[in-house]
Design a protein around this motif. Sequence first.
Motif, PDB file in Angstrom:
ATOM      1  N   ALA A 201      29.973  41.748  52.591  1.00 55.24           N
ATOM      2  CA  ALA A 201      30.112  40.297  52.727  1.00 55.24           C
ATOM      3  C   ALA A 201      28.902  39.590  52.135  1.00 55.24           C
ATOM      4  CB  ALA A 201      30.278  39.922  54.195  1.00 55.24           C
ATOM      5  N   ASP A 202      29.075  38.302  51.775  1.00 52.33           N
ATOM      6  CA  ASP A 202      27.990  37.540  51.177  1.00 52.33           C
ATOM      7  C   ASP A 202      27.215  36.693  52.179  1.00 52.33           C
ATOM      8  OD1 ASP A 202      29.863  35.625  51.728  1.00 52.33           O
ATOM      9  OD2 ASP A 202      30.152  34.965  49.653  1.00 52.33           O
ATOM     10  N   SER A 203      27.545  36.826  53.469  1.00 54.89           N
ATOM     11  CA  SER A 203      26.825  36.102  54.514  1.00 54.89           C
ATOM     12  C   SER A 203      26.987  36.854  55.828  1.00 54.89           C
ATOM     13  CB  SER A 203      27.369  34.672  54.669  1.00 54.89           C
ATOM     14  OG  SER A 203      28.661  34.696  55.257  1.00 54.89           O
ATOM     15  N   PRO A 204      26.043  36.670  56.771  1.00 57.41           N
ATOM     16  CA  PRO A 204      26.200  37.342  58.071  1.00 57.41           C
ATOM     17  C   PRO A 204      27.436  36.854  58.825  1.00 57.41           C
ATOM     18  CG  PRO A 204      24.321  35.845  58.090  1.00 57.41           C
ATOM     19  CD  PRO A 204      24.761  35.962  56.672  1.00 57.41           C
ATOM     20  N   GLN A 205      27.801  35.602  58.651  1.00 60.74           N
ATOM     21  CA  GLN A 205      28.993  35.081  59.321  1.00 60.74           C
ATOM     22  C   GLN A 205      30.246  35.793  58.821  1.00 60.74           C
ATOM     23  OE1 GLN A 205      26.584  33.204  57.974  1.00 60.74           O
ATOM     24  NE2 GLN A 205      25.732  32.136  59.765  1.00 60.74           N
ATOM     25  N   ALA A 206      30.333  35.950  57.500  1.00 63.37           N
ATOM     26  CA  ALA A 206      31.482  36.656  56.930  1.00 63.37           C
ATOM     27  C   ALA A 206      31.459  38.122  57.329  1.00 63.37           C
ATOM     28  CB  ALA A 206      31.483  36.505  55.410  1.00 63.37           C
ATOM     29  N   GLY A 207      30.253  38.721  57.351  1.00 59.26           N
ATOM     30  CA  GLY A 207      30.146  40.112  57.765  1.00 59.26           C
ATOM     31  C   GLY A 207      30.567  40.294  59.208  1.00 59.26           C
ATOM     32  N   MET A 208      30.172  39.362  60.071  1.00 58.71           N
ATOM     33  CA  MET A 208      30.560  39.433  61.475  1.00 58.71           C
ATOM     34  C   MET A 208      32.078  39.382  61.619  1.00 58.71           C
ATOM     35  SD  MET A 208      29.535  36.900  64.639  1.00 58.71           S
ATOM     36  CE  MET A 208      30.457  35.502  63.944  1.00 58.71           C
ATOM     37  N   ALA A 209      32.717  38.489  60.887  1.00 58.36           N
ATOM     38  CA  ALA A 209      34.172  38.369  60.974  1.00 58.36           C
ATOM     39  C   ALA A 209      34.858  39.663  60.552  1.00 58.36           C
ATOM     40  CB  ALA A 209      34.645  37.199  60.110  1.00 58.36           C
ATOM     41  N   MET A 210      34.322  40.323  59.544  1.00 63.81           N
ATOM     42  CA  MET A 210      34.903  41.584  59.098  1.00 63.81           C
ATOM     43  C   MET A 210      34.656  42.698  60.107  1.00 63.81           C
ATOM     44  SD  MET A 210      33.886  41.293  55.042  1.00 63.81           S
ATOM     45  CE  MET A 210      34.722  42.799  54.542  1.00 63.81           C
ATOM     46  N   LEU A 211      33.467  42.720  60.689  1.00 62.18           N
ATOM     47  CA  LEU A 211      33.169  43.732  61.700  1.00 62.18           C
ATOM     48  C   LEU A 211      34.009  43.524  62.953  1.00 62.18           C
ATOM     49  CD1 LEU A 211      29.265  43.849  61.372  1.00 62.18           C
ATOM     50  CD2 LEU A 211      30.867  45.666  60.732  1.00 62.18           C
ATOM     51  N   ALA A 212      34.342  42.275  63.257  1.00 66.36           N
ATOM     52  CA  ALA A 212      35.143  41.972  64.443  1.00 66.36           C
ATOM     53  C   ALA A 212      36.567  42.500  64.329  1.00 66.36           C
ATOM     54  CB  ALA A 212      35.161  40.471  64.690  1.00 66.36           C
ATOM     55  N   ARG A 213      36.985  42.871  63.136  1.00 66.91           N
ATOM     56  CA  ARG A 213      38.287  43.516  62.979  1.00 66.91           C
ATOM     57  C   ARG A 213      38.240  44.981  63.393  1.00 66.91           C
ATOM     58  NH1 ARG A 213      38.963  41.452  56.758  1.00 66.91           N
ATOM     59  NH2 ARG A 213      38.851  39.198  57.181  1.00 66.91           N
ATOM     60  N   LEU A 214      37.016  45.497  63.520  1.00 67.41           N
ATOM     61  CA  LEU A 214      36.833  46.912  63.845  1.00 67.41           C
ATOM     62  C   LEU A 214      36.367  47.140  65.271  1.00 67.41           C
ATOM     63  CD1 LEU A 214      34.908  47.915  60.577  1.00 67.41           C
ATOM     64  CD2 LEU A 214      37.370  48.058  60.996  1.00 67.41           C
ATOM     65  N   ALA A 215      35.607  46.193  65.842  1.00 70.76           N
ATOM     66  CA  ALA A 215      35.010  46.361  67.166  1.00 70.76           C
ATOM     67  C   ALA A 215      35.440  45.220  68.088  1.00 70.76           C
ATOM     68  CB  ALA A 215      33.489  46.397  67.049  1.00 70.76           C
ATOM     69  N   PRO A 216      35.579  45.490  69.385  1.00 64.72           N
ATOM     70  CA  PRO A 216      36.007  44.451  70.334  1.00 64.72           C
ATOM     71  C   PRO A 216      35.028  43.292  70.433  1.00 64.72           C
ATOM     72  CG  PRO A 216      36.212  46.638  71.312  1.00 64.72           C
ATOM     73  CD  PRO A 216      35.452  46.812  70.029  1.00 64.72           C
ATOM     74  N   ALA A 217      33.726  43.575  70.324  1.00 68.12           N
ATOM     75  CA  ALA A 217      32.706  42.525  70.411  1.00 68.12           C
ATOM     76  C   ALA A 217      31.621  42.816  69.393  1.00 68.12           C
ATOM     77  CB  ALA A 217      32.111  42.471  71.814  1.00 68.12           C
ATOM     78  N   VAL A 218      31.208  41.778  68.672  1.00 66.21           N
ATOM     79  CA  VAL A 218      30.199  41.931  67.622  1.00 66.21           C
ATOM     80  C   VAL A 218      29.107  40.892  67.829  1.00 66.21           C
ATOM     81  CG1 VAL A 218      29.722  41.851  65.147  1.00 66.21           C
ATOM     82  CG2 VAL A 218      31.902  42.777  65.969  1.00 66.21           C
ATOM     83  N   VAL A 219      27.862  41.343  67.773  1.00 68.24           N
ATOM     84  CA  VAL A 219      26.696  40.460  67.802  1.00 68.24           C
ATOM     85  C   VAL A 219      25.903  40.727  66.533  1.00 68.24           C
ATOM     86  CG1 VAL A 219      24.580  39.816  69.022  1.00 68.24           C
ATOM     87  CG2 VAL A 219      26.582  40.598  70.320  1.00 68.24           C
ATOM     88  N   VAL A 220      25.532  39.663  65.824  1.00 68.98           N
ATOM     89  CA  VAL A 220      24.688  39.801  64.641  1.00 68.98           C
ATOM     90  C   VAL A 220      23.382  39.066  64.916  1.00 68.98           C
ATOM     91  CG1 VAL A 220      24.415  39.341  62.181  1.00 68.98           C
ATOM     92  CG2 VAL A 220      26.664  39.973  63.082  1.00 68.98           C
ATOM     93  N   THR A 221      22.279  39.798  64.904  1.00 63.38           N
ATOM     94  CA  THR A 221      20.973  39.195  65.175  1.00 63.38           C
ATOM     95  C   THR A 221      20.377  38.665  63.873  1.00 63.38           C
ATOM     96  OG1 THR A 221      19.943  41.389  64.989  1.00 63.38           O
ATOM     97  CG2 THR A 221      20.530  40.626  67.195  1.00 63.38           C
ATOM     98  N   LEU A 222      19.756  37.480  63.961  1.00 63.01           N
ATOM     99  CA  LEU A 222      19.251  36.781  62.785  1.00 63.01           C
ATOM    100  C   LEU A 222      17.749  36.521  62.868  1.00 63.01           C
ATOM    101  CD1 LEU A 222      22.112  34.116  62.558  1.00 63.01           C
ATOM    102  CD2 LEU A 222      21.996  36.322  61.376  1.00 63.01           C
ATOM    103  N   GLY A 223      17.027  37.308  63.653  1.00 61.37           N
ATOM    104  CA  GLY A 223      15.590  37.125  63.775  1.00 61.37           C
ATOM    105  C   GLY A 223      15.246  35.802  64.430  1.00 61.37           C
ATOM    106  N   GLU A 224      14.362  35.043  63.792  1.00 56.97           N
ATOM    107  CA  GLU A 224      13.925  33.766  64.362  1.00 56.97           C
ATOM    108  C   GLU A 224      15.039  32.723  64.395  1.00 56.97           C
ATOM    109  OE1 GLU A 224      13.233  33.547  59.947  1.00 56.97           O
ATOM    110  OE2 GLU A 224      12.936  35.044  61.533  1.00 56.97           O
ATOM    111  N   ARG A 225      16.179  33.022  63.763  1.00 57.96           N
ATOM    112  CA  ARG A 225      17.314  32.090  63.778  1.00 57.96           C
ATOM    113  C   ARG A 225      18.288  32.401  64.915  1.00 57.96           C
ATOM    114  NH1 ARG A 225      17.827  34.147  58.880  1.00 57.96           N
ATOM    115  NH2 ARG A 225      20.099  34.165  58.858  1.00 57.96           N
TER     116      ARG A 225
END
Length: 306
Positions: A201-225
């Motif tokens: 994916a070209d962004s963490p948001q897009a990556g999260m959406a794709m990972l959410a198709r595989l796992a029941p719950a997904v958290v993506v950590t963004l450091g200071e954000r």
Amino acid sequence: MSKATPPPTHYDVDVLCVGLACYDLIFTVDHHPGPNEKARASAFMGCGGGTAANAAVAAAQLGASTAFIGYLGTDIYGDQHLAELNDAGVDTRLVVRGEEATSLSAIFVKPDGARSIVNYREAIVTRLTPAHAPFAQMRPKAILFDGHQPALAVAMAKWARDRNIPTVLDADTVNEGHDELVRLCTILAASERFSQEFTGADSPQAGMAMLARLAPAVVVTLGERGLIWQRGAQTGALPAFPVKVVDTTGAGDAFHGALAAGVAQGMEWEELLRFASAAGALCCTRRGARPGLPSLEEVRALLQRA
């Protein structure tokens, strides 16, 4: 008269952590050295490290009974790390020792807390298998994996799924254990980098959406954000706790250890994320991953102030 058969050893713990243990050599530098440059460190620290091993100590310091399964060499670094785990109250009966050297990490930390890490492991390192885990005696409330020791981790994740034991995957960098584990674990807690590298994916948001198709719950950590999350169709975000950053090494380990401890305690989702985020933030306020892991009292104090 025959001797009575001793009762089997049981592993009744809140959190079982499976994966990497290494030893950290931490150098404080005013800048990251360039090509052919010699740099002088203003401070040095040596301590146990490794994603799953640090998570085990983090969970223990947050009040969870904890055990660790991983490998340590029969060398000075392995001896020191094992002693540290025992001193922290982590059950180390399942740690495997061998002749291959303990994994080492050299960590260079700048004044702003940013760090570079160089890791060394033997070309052939003892691979743990399902035979290293006494499944019949294990009764964890939650299990954390870091993607290392994949043969054991995948078998244990399947075993946990069949018994409705919640599992947390610390997905920092992509390695061979993640292909199956992302589909097996209850909570996939991924770094920003992992969310994009694993999915393309070209962004963490897009990556999260794709990972959410595989796992029941997904958290993506963004450091200071802060972080973003998705559970089914629900999504959300949580800002980072404002702290004075000294060293970001180990913040992810603290986060994941707290996440597993909170899961074992049955915390509600948003309470769980705030608890883990507070632990990760506090780890940034001290130098070194292992020395930076916060206590339960420190996490509670930060949550009350926020």
